[in-house]
Design a protein around this motif. Structure first.
Motif, short mmCIF file in Angstrom:
data_model
loop_
_atom_site.label_atom_id
_atom_site.label_comp_id
_atom_site.label_asym_id
_atom_site.label_seq_id
_atom_site.Cartn_x
_atom_site.Cartn_y
_atom_site.Cartn_z
N ILE A 8 43.98 -7.44 25.16
CA ILE A 8 42.76 -8.82 25.41
C ILE A 8 41.88 -7.16 24.50
CG2 ILE A 8 40.74 -9.51 26.16
CD1 ILE A 8 42.43 -9.91 28.96
N LEU A 10 42.19 -5.91 22.10
CA LEU A 10 42.83 -5.48 20.66
C LEU A 10 42.03 -6.98 19.82
CD1 LEU A 10 46.91 -5.74 20.97
CD2 LEU A 10 45.06 -4.37 20.54
N SER A 11 41.14 -8.26 20.52
CA SER A 11 41.11 -9.41 20.16
C SER A 11 39.17 -8.45 19.38
CB SER A 11 40.74 -10.07 21.15
OG SER A 11 40.14 -9.97 21.86
N LEU A 13 39.11 -6.30 17.77
CA LEU A 13 38.67 -5.84 17.31
C LEU A 13 40.21 -6.46 15.39
CD1 LEU A 13 40.21 -2.09 17.96
CD2 LEU A 13 38.61 -2.42 16.60
N LYS A 14 39.59 -8.08 16.08
CA LYS A 14 39.88 -9.06 15.13
C LYS A 14 40.27 -8.72 13.55
CE LYS A 14 36.34 -11.42 15.12
NZ LYS A 14 35.79 -12.97 14.76
N ASN A 15 41.22 -8.53 13.17
CA ASN A 15 41.64 -8.68 11.45
C ASN A 15 40.92 -7.17 11.03
OD1 ASN A 15 42.23 -10.14 9.68
ND2 ASN A 15 41.43 -11.90 9.38
N SER A 16 40.13 -6.49 11.85
CA SER A 16 40.01 -5.10 10.73
C SER A 16 40.34 -4.34 10.28
CB SER A 16 39.55 -4.38 12.35
OG SER A 16 40.75 -3.70 13.00
N ARG A 17 40.78 -3.99 9.11
CA ARG A 17 41.22 -3.54 7.95
C ARG A 17 40.84 -1.73 7.79
NH1 ARG A 17 42.62 -7.17 4.10
NH2 ARG A 17 43.94 -8.70 5.34
N GLN A 18 40.41 -1.50 9.08
CA GLN A 18 40.61 0.00 9.12
C GLN A 18 42.29 0.22 8.94
OE1 GLN A 18 40.02 -1.29 13.15
NE2 GLN A 18 37.63 0.15 12.87
N GLU B 222 46.01 -5.36 14.09
CA GLU B 222 46.81 -6.39 13.66
C GLU B 222 47.68 -6.25 13.91
OE1 GLU B 222 44.60 -8.12 12.75
OE2 GLU B 222 45.99 -9.79 10.28
N ASP B 317 39.41 -13.58 25.42
CA ASP B 317 40.38 -13.40 24.45
C ASP B 317 42.32 -13.60 24.30
OD1 ASP B 317 37.61 -14.19 23.66
OD2 ASP B 317 37.55 -13.17 22.10
N PRO B 319 44.55 -12.84 21.52
CA PRO B 319 45.48 -12.52 20.35
C PRO B 319 46.46 -12.95 19.75
CG PRO B 319 44.51 -10.46 21.13
CD PRO B 319 44.33 -11.01 21.90
#
Lengths: 495, 495
Positions: A8, A10-11, A13-18, B222, B317, B319
Motif C-alpha cells: 500500500i 507504493l500507492s 508514490l503513484k506515478n512518480s517519475r523519480q 512503478e 489504496d 495500486p
C-alpha cells in the motif's frame, strides 16, 4: 499482513517519475542527462537510459527491429562477447512466408510468431541484455546513442516514456513500410499483410462479412459486394493469399456458409504480370491454377480507394467487402528521417560490409538497407532470404570483430573486415492453393536451373518451411495445424 | 471478361437498400412490414426479416444466445422437426471453465471456442436454418416476433441493420452480465473474464506490463505497480485465474522475464470467503495452496476503481497494473427491459417446464432465467452445469412437442408437457494451480459425499474437461496445448 502494508505504501508514490536508483548508481545502466541535441518533446523529465558501457562490462550491440534480419543476427551473435539489446514495437518475429495461411485459419497466428526470447534467450536472462518494447525515434551516431520511446498501444497502463541507449555497435534492421504509391484511401480502407495483427484483422473481417451477408433484407448487390475479396498486388504474398482464400472458399465456405457460397469471389489486381520474378512457364502455370480455383485475375492500376469500392485508372469501379494490399514496400518514415547517405529507392546506403560508411560502428541490414551506388552493386530484393543472409553475415562479422578486441565503440576503425557480403539467390517458392506450388531454383531470371510446379513443389514448399520455422515448438504447431486443417477443416470462430 | 463487367454493374447499385427479391417473394423469408409497435429508430427503411413459417415449412425455433444453455439446446434439437435460427453477438460457444487457462497461454484461445456450426451443422447447411450475428433488441410475444440488430463492431463493412424474426418457439438464453455492484470505474478499468476477447485483453496487458516494467528509468514503485495483478472475486473463476497466473509466474516469468521477476505479485480480494460453495476442508486446502504459490489473499470490499489503483472500503489504496473482475453476474439490460414477470434477482421468471407462463411458446434457460416464486423452487446458481442441463431438457421437450404436432406457434397450448425440470447438482471442480485441484462431488453444501483435493483431483479435473469439450478438434487441441505447455512452457508472443 506486513506485505500488504508495504504494498500500500507504493500507492503514495503513484506515478512518480523519480529515477530508479538502479539506473543512476549501482549498475551499468547510467543516466544520460542533458545531451542537448536530444529534444525530449513534451516530457520535461531528464531522459533516463542505458549509458556507455564500462570497461568491466561486455560491449553492447543494439538491434533496432525484430524481423528476419534482426532476429537472425541476434540468434547468431556470441553473447559471451556482447550484451544484446533489442528495440522493437513487437516482441516476436513473424514468419512472413506463412502469414497468408493464417488469414483463413489454415495455420494459427501463434504458429507463425516466434518470441525473441526464444530466438536469443540471453535477452530474457542476462543482466546486461534487454528487449525493449519501443520505437527508435532518433539516432546520434557521433555520440553512439539512439533515442527511443515505449510503445503502449493506447493502454492506460503507463504513458509513453522516452529513454536513450548508448551502443558500441548498432544494427539498424527496422524494415520497410508497405507502399501505397500515394493512392488516397489505401491506409484507411485496405489491410496490409505484414504483421500478425493484419492477418487477424483480415480473418475477423472475412468472417464478419460472411455472417453479415446472410442477414435477412440484405440486397443481392450488397451481398456480392460484402463477399468480394479483392487483392491488389500479384507478388508472392498476393498470390499465396489468393490461393489460400480460394482453398478456404472451396473447402470451408461451401460447407459452412452454404447460404451465401455462391456470392463469394476473389479478384487479384496487378498492374503488370503476376509473380514477375518467376520463370515464364511457372507464371503461366500459376495463372492457370488460380483461374481454375476461381480467382479472377485482372490487369489494372488502382487510382482511388473508397470505403466500399476501388476505382481503377480506366474508370472502372470495383466494389469490395475485403481489400488486401500487397504491392511491395518502401522506406519507413524513421529511415527517411535519418540524415545519412541513401541508396537508390531511399534505403539506408551501406558498403560491401553492410556498414554505414559515413559513421562508426553502425550497420544496416534487411529491407531498410541497400548498397550505395559507389559500391557498384545492385539493390537486393526485399526478401526474407536476403534479410536472413545479411543477419547471419553481420553476426559473424561482429563475432570476429569482438574476438579481435574491436567490440567497443570506435575501436574497430582500422580493423580488417574480411570477405564482403555477397548475396547468392537460392531460389523462390510460392504456393497457389489446392496443394500446388511453384519452386524456382534458378539464381536469377536469366539463369538456367530447376523450375518445378505442382504437387511435388507443394510438398517441397511445406517441408522447406517446416525445417525453417525456428523453434521446435512452432515446427510442431505448424505440422499439427496443417494436419487438423486437413482432417477437420479450418476453424471459423470469430474471436 | 464478362464476369468483370457484371461485377462492375453492381457498383452502380451501391449500398442500395432495395429489398432482396428472395426475401419478398420466392422464399420463406417474407417481409414483416409496418408492425407499428416496432420503432426502427433512425433507419427509415421498412424492417425486413423472416416472416411466419408456412404450412409447407418446418416450424422455426429461434434461440437467443450462444452460451452453454443455447448451444446445448441447439445440439439436442431434432432438425428433422424444426428449423433452427440462432441470434447471438458471437458465432461460437466459449468453453468457460477453461477460459482462465487461456489468459496466460496454458491453452490457446481457439481451443476453448467452439463454432456454432460445429455444434449444430444444420445452421450452416439447411435452407431454413440460420445463424445471425446480431443482438436481440425487442420481443413482441403476442405476434411471436423478435426484433434484432446486426453486430458490426465498428467495422465500416456495413451499417448496423435491423430485422425481425417470427418464431414458432422462442428460447431466451442470452445469459447474464458481470456485476459491478454499482462501483465506479469497474467497467472502464477492470477486465472481466467471460469472453475470449477478455482473455485476449488480459494476456496482452500482462505481457505489455512485463515488458514496460523492464524499460530503463521506470521507478521501483512503478514497476511494482505495473506487475501487481489484482483479482477481485474469490469464486471458482477468480481462484482458477489466480492459480494459473501464479503458475505462469513460477514457471515462465522467472525464466523469461528474469530482470523483473521479483516485482510481480498476485493479490486476490474477496469480501467473504473464497470458494464459498465448496467444502470447508477443500477451502482450507485451496487457501493453503494459493498462499504457497505466492497469491496474496485479502479480505476486503472494493469502494472505487481508478485507472491505476483501487480503493477499499477501509480506505486502503491498492495500486495495480492488471485488474481482473469476477464477482458474479446479474441480469443483462435486455432481460431487464422485458416487461415480463421476473424471478428473484431480476431474472426472467419461468415455471417448472422453463416456460414463461404469461406468454405462449417462450422458454428461458441459463443464467438469464430463474424459477418464479410461485413455483416454490429456489433460484439455481449461475453455473455452466445448470445451463447445460436446462438446454438438454428443453431440447427434449421441444422434440416431444414437435413429434406430437405441437411445433407451430400457439399449437401446444393444451399439450401435456410431462416431467418438469429438476436440477441435480453433480459436484463442483476448481483448479488452484501447480497440478492441484478441488473436486467436490456432494450435491449440496450440507450433503455428504466425496470431496477430494490434490493431484488426483487435478487429473480428474483435466480428464473431465477433455471429455466435455465438445468437438474432437478442440479435445485434440486442448490435449496438444497442455502437452506443449508442459514441454516448452507458455508462449509469450504478444500478438
Amino acid at each position: 499482513m506486513t506485505w500488504f502494508r508495504n504494498l500500500i505504501k507504493l500507492s503514495t508514490l503513484k506515478n512518480s517519475r523519480q529515477l530508479d536508483p538502479k539506473f543512476t548508481a549501482t549498475s551499468p545502466l547510467t543516466l544520460i542527462a542533458s545531451l542537448s541535441q536530444f529534444s525530449t518533446g513534451t516530457d520535461a523529465s531528464p531522459c533516463a537510459g542505458l549509458g556507455p558501457t564500462k570497461a568491466d562490462e561486455k560491449p553492447r550491440v543494439v538491434v533496432l527491429g525484430s524481423g528476419w534480419a534482426g532476429c537472425r543476427l541476434m540468434k547468431g551473435i556470441d553473447t559471451k562477447l556482447y550484451d544484446v539489446v533489442c528495440v522493437s514495437p513487437r516482441n516476436h518475429m513473424v514468419f512472413t512466408p506463412l502469414l497468408a495461411s493464417t488469414c483463413v485459419g489454415t495455420l494459427e497466428f501463434r504458429s507463425v510468431a516466434e518470441p525473441i526470447g526464444r530466438i536469443q534467450p540471453a535477452i530474457s536472462r542476462e543482466p546486461g541484455s534487454y528487449f525493449f518494447l519501443a520505437n527508435c525515434t532518433g539516432l546520434d551516431p557521433h555520440n553512439h546513442v539512439v533515442q527511443c520511446q515505449t510503445v503502449t498501444n493506447g493502454a492506460d497502463t503507463l504513458d509513453p516514456w522516452k529513454f536513450n541507449i548508448s551502443y558500441d555497435k548498432l544494427i539498424i534492421a527496422s524494415g520497410a513500410e508497405a507502399s501505397t504509391f500515394g493512392i488516397k484511401g489505401v491506409k484507411e480502407h485496405a489491410i496490409f499483410l505484414r504483421e500478425v495483427h493484419h492477418a487477424q484483422e483480415i480473418r475477423r473481417k472475412l468472417l464478419l462479412n460472411l455472417m453479415l451477408s446472410d442477414v435477412p433484407g440484405i440486397t443481392e448487390e450488397e451481398k456480392s459486394r460484402l463477399l468480394h475479396c479483392v487483392v491488389v498486388g500479384g507478388g508472392p504474398t498476393g498470390v499465396e493469399f489468393s490461393g489460400e482464400l480460394s482453398d478456404f472458399i472451396i473447402r470451408d465456405v461451401h460447407q459452412r456458409y452454404a447460404h451465401v457460397k455462391d456470392y463469394i469471389n476473389v479478384t487479384l489486381i496487378e498492374a503488370n504480370e503476376i509473380l514477375s520474378s518467376f520463370d515464364d512457364r511457372l507464371r503461366r502455370y500459376a495463372t492457370k491454377q488460380l483461374t481454375k480455383s476461381g480467382v479472377r485475375l485482372v490487369r489494372g492500376i488502382v487510382k482511388d480507394v473508397q470505403p466500399q469500392k476501388i476505382i481503377l485508372t480506366d474508370g472502372t469501379d470495383v466494389p469490395y467487402g475485403l481489400l488486401v494490399w500487397s504491392t511491395g514496400v518502401g522506406p519507413s518514415p524513421f529511415v527517411s528521417s535519418l540524415e545519412l547517405p541513401k541508396a537508390p529507392g531511399g534505403r539506408l546506403g551501406v558498403d560491401e560490409w553492410l556498414r554505414l560508411p559515413s559513421v562508426q560502428d553502425v550497420f544496416s541490414i534487411g529491407d531498410c538497407s541497400g548498397f550505395l551506388e559507389s559500391t557498384g552493386k545492385p539493390t537486393l530484393p526485399a526478401l526474407a532470404q536476403v534479410a536472413e543472409r545479411q543477419g547471419k553475415y553481420v553476426a559473424n562479422l561482429l563475432n570476429r570483430i569482438g574476438k579481435s578486441g574491436g567490440g567497443r565503440a570506435n575501436s574497430a576503425k582500422e580493423m580488417e573486415l574480411g570477405e564482403p557480403f555477397v548475396y547468392k539467390h537460392l531460389g523462390s517458392m510460392a504456393t497457389v492453393g489446392r496443394y500446388k506450388a511453384l519452386v524456382d531454383l534458378r539464381q536469377s531470371k536469366e539463369a538456367k536451373g530447376l523450375a518445378l510446379a505442382g504437387f511435388v513443389s507443394w510438398f517441397i514448399w511445406r517441408s522447406a518451411y517446416l525445417t525453417r520455422v525456428i523453434s521446435w515448438r512452432n515446427r510442431f504447431y505448424v505440422a499439427i495445424n496443417w494436419a487438423t486443417t486437413f482432417v477437420f477443416g479450418r476453424d471459423i470462430s470469430r474471436i
